[in-house]
Scaffold this active site. Structure first.
Site, mmCIF file in Angstrom:
data_model
loop_
_atom_site.group_PDB
_atom_site.id
_atom_site.type_symbol
_atom_site.label_atom_id
_atom_site.label_comp_id
_atom_site.label_asym_id
_atom_site.label_seq_id
_atom_site.Cartn_x
_atom_site.Cartn_y
_atom_site.Cartn_z
ATOM 1 N N LYS A 1 0.835 -1.216 0.000
ATOM 2 C CA LYS A 1 0.000 0.000 0.000
ATOM 3 C C LYS A 1 0.862 1.257 0.000
ATOM 4 O O LYS A 1 0.456 2.304 -0.520
ATOM 5 C CB LYS A 1 -0.964 -0.007 1.189
ATOM 6 C CG LYS A 1 -0.307 -0.129 2.562
ATOM 7 C CD LYS A 1 -0.065 1.180 3.245
ATOM 8 C CE LYS A 1 0.589 1.003 4.594
ATOM 9 N NZ LYS A 1 0.790 2.280 5.307
ATOM 10 N N THR B 1 -3.836 5.306 3.247
ATOM 11 C CA THR B 1 -2.512 5.813 2.903
ATOM 12 C C THR B 1 -2.522 6.571 1.578
ATOM 13 O O THR B 1 -1.678 7.445 1.361
ATOM 14 C CB THR B 1 -1.500 4.647 2.848
ATOM 15 O OG1 THR B 1 -1.690 3.828 3.989
ATOM 16 C CG2 THR B 1 -0.077 5.158 2.858
#
Length: 335
Positions: free
Chosen positions: A193, A250
């Site tokens: 991620k 994120t």
């Protein structure tokens, strides 16, 4: 029941989790590499370097002597950058209690070996200790957890009783912990991620909109899932907190260091200049290199990761990378 816990790593996340555990009543010792940081935290109850403005628990203890943080602890939480995990664990090994539970909250893939964090622990720890290894991950900005904003994460362990024990130790009314038995999937979600967050930041820095970011998140999830499948992870894990949850956070949150790196790249700044101004580690920069090489080794298609790698390490312009992604051969939507 209160436990004796050592937290190894006093960055923003390590400090936050140490504080959470101390406030819950556990006997917690926090290890920092920097002696001056240990002195400051002991004197001011604040980590001004990595978690400014947060007052830490009065019961939290601090040390820069690794043995003091590791010896005689029932649970050890390692929260160090993935690229130094091997050396820190090696240094801690002589002091580890044979009955300790090991929790890793590091997110990344080792550059030199292309090992996941759990594989590094598996190589270093005696079999008995590794059987009590777990990985903690999920959508959790340290500052928001420190400010006691409701957060949910996952802890994965091969043994269900280990995951449940860690769940009980960490869970609070503001920090909800779910168990999982897919260690590889949980830790890969936390690693990849960060790469996709750099891509999302590049998109934002170039001035693109929500459509572009949504495409990057969705196709980034596809890349994460493909790599996970090649390494034996469960596809369903990537739809959960450690996969989609952490990816969305994120790629969209202003507190994301990796998205910030991407935004500055998209605005035309050089990587060395950006990293020179950052006090905290943006794990995605190194993880991009290791993920790119791991995908090549496993013959897994990861086009977003490939273009982020070329921007970071081959001086490809961000705008050219986006154009090349959009100009790829047409195909069916696949995961």
């Amino acid at each position: 029941m209160p436990e004796k816990i050592g937290v190894i790593g006093a960055g923003s996340w390590g400090t936050t989790l140490a504080d959470l555990l101390a406030k819950k009543g556990h006997e917690v010792t926090l290890w920092a590499y920097e002696p001056e940081l240990v002195e400051e935290m002991g004197r001011t109850r604040c980590n001004s370097l990595f978690l400014p403005g947060i007052t830490l628990s009065p019961t939290l203890r601090y040390t820069h002597v690794l043995k003091e943080a590791v010896a005689d602890k029932a649970l050890l939480l390692f929260v160090v950058p993935s690229q130094v995990t091997r050396s820190v664990v090696q240094n801690a090994l002589p002091f580890l209690s044979p009955s300790a539970i090991i929790v890793s909250a590091s997110k990344g893939i080792e550059v030199e070996t292309l090992m996941t964090v759990s594989q590094v622990y598996g190589e270093l720890l005696p079999a008995g200790l590794y059987s009590r290894f777990s990985a903690l991950s999920g959508p959790s900005f340290a500052r928001e957890v420190a400010q006691e904003m409701p957060t949910a994460v996952a802890v994965a362990a091969e043994k269900g009783e280990i995951a449940k024990k860690v769940q009980q130790v960490f869970n609070t009314d503001k920090f909800r912990v779910y168990t999982n038995n897919d260690v590889t999937g949980v830790e890969l979600g936390g690693a990849i991620k960060n790469v996709i967050a750099i891509a999302a930041g590049i998109s934002d820095g170039l001035g693109f909109g929500h459509n572009t970011r949504a495409a990057l998140i969705t196709r980034g999830l596809a890349e994460m899932t493909r790599l996970g499948r090649a390494l034996g992870a469960r596809e369903a894990t990537f739809a959960g907190l450690a996969g989609m949850g952490d990816l969305v956070l994120t790629c969209t949150g202003d507190l994301s260091r990796n998205r910030t790196v991407g935004m500055e790249l998209g605005r035309g700044r050089r990587l060395t200049e950006i990293l020179g101004e950052m006090r905290m580690v943006a794990e995605g920069v190194k993880t991009t290199e290791s993920a790119y090489n791991l995908a090549a080794r496993l013959k897994v298609e990861m086009p977003i990761t490939e273009k982020v790698y070329e921007v970071l390490y081959r001086d490809k312009s961000a705008r050219e990378a986006v154009l090349e992604l959009m100009s790829r051969d047409l195909k069916a939507e696949e995961y």
